[in-house]
Design an enzyme around this catalytic site. Sequence first.
Site, PDB file in Angstrom:
ATOM      1  N   ASP A  16      29.305 -79.282 -94.088  1.00 28.01           N
ATOM      2  CA  ASP A  16      28.184 -79.034 -93.074  1.00 28.01           C
ATOM      3  C   ASP A  16      28.279 -77.509 -92.461  1.00 28.01           C
ATOM      4  O   ASP A  16      27.825 -76.847 -93.363  1.00 28.01           O
ATOM      5  CB  ASP A  16      28.356 -80.045 -92.176  1.00 28.01           C
ATOM      6  CG  ASP A  16      28.237 -81.540 -93.076  1.00 28.01           C
ATOM      7  OD1 ASP A  16      28.447 -81.623 -94.079  1.00 28.01           O
ATOM      8  OD2 ASP A  16      27.670 -82.569 -92.137  1.00 28.01           O
ATOM      9  N   GLU A  34      36.032 -90.655 -86.674  1.00 28.21           N
ATOM     10  CA  GLU A  34      35.610 -89.453 -87.511  1.00 28.21           C
ATOM     11  C   GLU A  34      36.153 -88.510 -87.566  1.00 28.21           C
ATOM     12  O   GLU A  34      36.774 -88.053 -88.433  1.00 28.21           O
ATOM     13  CB  GLU A  34      34.185 -89.412 -87.411  1.00 28.21           C
ATOM     14  CG  GLU A  34      33.439 -88.675 -88.475  1.00 28.21           C
ATOM     15  CD  GLU A  34      31.935 -88.419 -88.392  1.00 28.21           C
ATOM     16  OE1 GLU A  34      31.461 -87.749 -89.055  1.00 28.21           O
ATOM     17  OE2 GLU A  34      31.519 -88.533 -86.961  1.00 28.21           O
TER      18      GLU A  34
END
Length: 852
Positions: A589, A821
Amino acid sequence: MTGTGRRTVRSKGKFAVADGSDVSDVSRTSSRPSSKSRMDHRRDGSLIRILNVDLRVMLAIGLVASLAIFFLIQSLIAPVEESHQRPRVVTPFPSPKLMELDQFQGEHKESLYWGTYRPQVYFGVRAREPRSLVAGLMWLGVKDGRYHMRHVCQDSDELSKYGWIAHNGRDFGKQELVDQELKLETSFLKSRSQGSGYGGDWAVQIDVQHEKSGPSNELLKTGHMFFYLADESGNALSPNSHADENNVDSLLASGSRADVGAWQVHLNSKETLEVHYSGFRTSYIHNLSDLILQDLSEQVRNFGRLQLPDSSENSANILVFQVAAKIPFRMDITFVSGTEGKGSSSEQRLSSLQGASLSTQLQQKQAEFDSKFEQLFNGAHKLESDSTIVGKAAIANMLGGIGYFYGQSKIAYPHQHEGHDNYIAYWPAELYTAVPSRPFFPRGFLWDEGFHQLLIWRWDLRISLDIVGHWLDLMNIDGWIPREQILGSEARSKVPEEFIPQYPSNGNPPTLFLVIRDLLNGIERNIFTDVESRDVTSFLERAFIRLEAWLQWFNITQSGKQKGSYYWHGRDNKTTRELNPKTLSSGLDDYPRASHPNEDERHVDLRCWMLLAANCMQSISKFFKNGDIPGKEYASTVKLLSDFELLNEMHLDPTSGAYFDFGNHTEQVRLSWKEVRGENHHLKRELVREALERPKLRLVPHIGYVSLFPFMGKIIPPDSWILEKQLDLISNGSILWTNYGLRSLAKTSSVYMKRNTEHDPPYWRGPIWMNMNYLVLSALHHYSQVSPQLGSYSSLIFCGICVSLCRNVVQNYNQTGFLWEQYDQRKGKGKGARLFTGWTALVLLIMGEAYT
């Protein structure tokens, strides 16, 4: 956007088709001449005049007839031509599917038919069938003195804990959920025996308790559970409106389906239960909780009772049963199939899946789960009790998070005709897959899945092959696989519309080759049984052509200008909002790449992924050397991509010993507040990107995970001076090392922990990620064994990361009840999505030192 010759093929428009007018209506009236015309004709008497008139008429009639015939033929052949003009991007790959292999049929297919394949809800059951009979559970929770419906997993519900504590991926699972002062346990059991319908029977035991000794809220003295059944095929469900008042073997509903035959659902409990129901007729179930709340609100408003109205719409395909009782209570809900006929064994099977018999079987399954866990992950290392609890939660949530989805992906596609949406539908497809996170990402992600399978294949090889096969069967004729699978209305309801379309120019790391490499190594080391080896061999033999096409797709669409270089497509080179244009296709990302994207870029991580893929293809070719599978071209690709001098020439910074991307880059980029003229010419302040100097072609000087890819890929020779440099980078607390694992971006980077836009906090710019730490640890484990000079140094770093990483994950789990996460690099706190039991579950392999 692809930058390849395939763009021309993909952009072709369809042949023009005649409009909707009916060609048969074209002037058929050849009017008979009037008597006046005949008289005038006789008076004329000119032969030339007669011929002129007749020729014109004949020509006109011939022209009209020709046009009519032409349009008629066009209307007949248009559908055929249109089918031949189906865009390549939505044309399936033309080879036999993996899921058609014999190993996925028969006993295997039936054994996995029913399961907890709805990870997006707190508890749900469905079949691996496009239009299944679906079951699920809701309940009324209490927050701020008001009832709130719990159904779909979401953080806004503020459950303090939920997730599977045991699950074997096939026929058993146990889950704990803590909602304020309410504690629920849901236990799932599947059973197949003589007389049952296809896929067998199943039961769920629901245990409702108070988290503390007694409720402090009056509303929590009574528990309200809502169990529902929905037939996605639209078959009508029959409620039993005469429930047994003694609550013994109470029939809730019945129906019939082509797949399982006649079926019944029963409710059993020792406690006194109050049961009410509602029936709905609708094609969708993702908004079912809204329908129930509407019914409850009307009942409270009209009658002052918090109960469903005991009524149903005509031919209802959804039945919801409200079960209310004083807490604590336990109830068993049992689904039995094959109930038709007087000689049915359904009563006996029903009895075995209720009460004491069900509890005993659940205890046995729990013992089997514990034993298998001990054997696979805990035998040689003897994990501490806290680590064992976390390890079991990791594998249980990975397996319990496997879902089944069916639908059509939306593919971004530039239509040439105005008035069309800029996407086209993929073919209808099914996907059996693990998911990264039930509340945030309850769907399939291509680059996550390779990491998931590193854990799953060790637990259940056949399930892992099944999942990989489903993914490879999603490949189109060009060898492309959509990177995010958002299939079906339930999955789409969790994703903003603008993020649904997938872009056929963009790839994703081919991490499925990680598990392919493990399987090849497993065969070489002879760790599989004979049956397992045959399964893997037949799988790889059929998968080869698809894997080959996948690799070829990358070579065609993602290759760079220099031979042996690659770059991720899909970066926005016109953005005025992002500090550094994101590289979503890489999976990393906002990790900083070249500041000004163009075709001169070279991405070192993609080059290493390509070497992994080529190595696997060469290994498969060697394995089938006596067959028809060619392998010569893979040897040359492997030789090119493993050329250490060429790698260093393209990507190495000799001073730091780090590997970098290459591209059009400047460090002098910043986000500044500017007044921007928006809609209606109104001025507003926004963070706008500005470059303070012209970029130039250079290495992109950001040390982080990308800099370690040649190390993670074990490409660096064990006697190279660069290896020591890499170990120094890893172990330097001012760069990557922390007390909680390796951070994603060095503290020395100019964008370390900087926001990428006004609304995007740093993601891969500092936080600690489990999947990359696992790959680093795997490489450290490798070099500790093969490097004579640096083996002990590698081993020391390996132990330090293992201890700090595992200790922090366990500590966070004890404090919060979740795997996360990512983890904060400064304090170790869990960040991002909670209940992220995708690749964070790799902590179990780290605990057990299970590497390739």
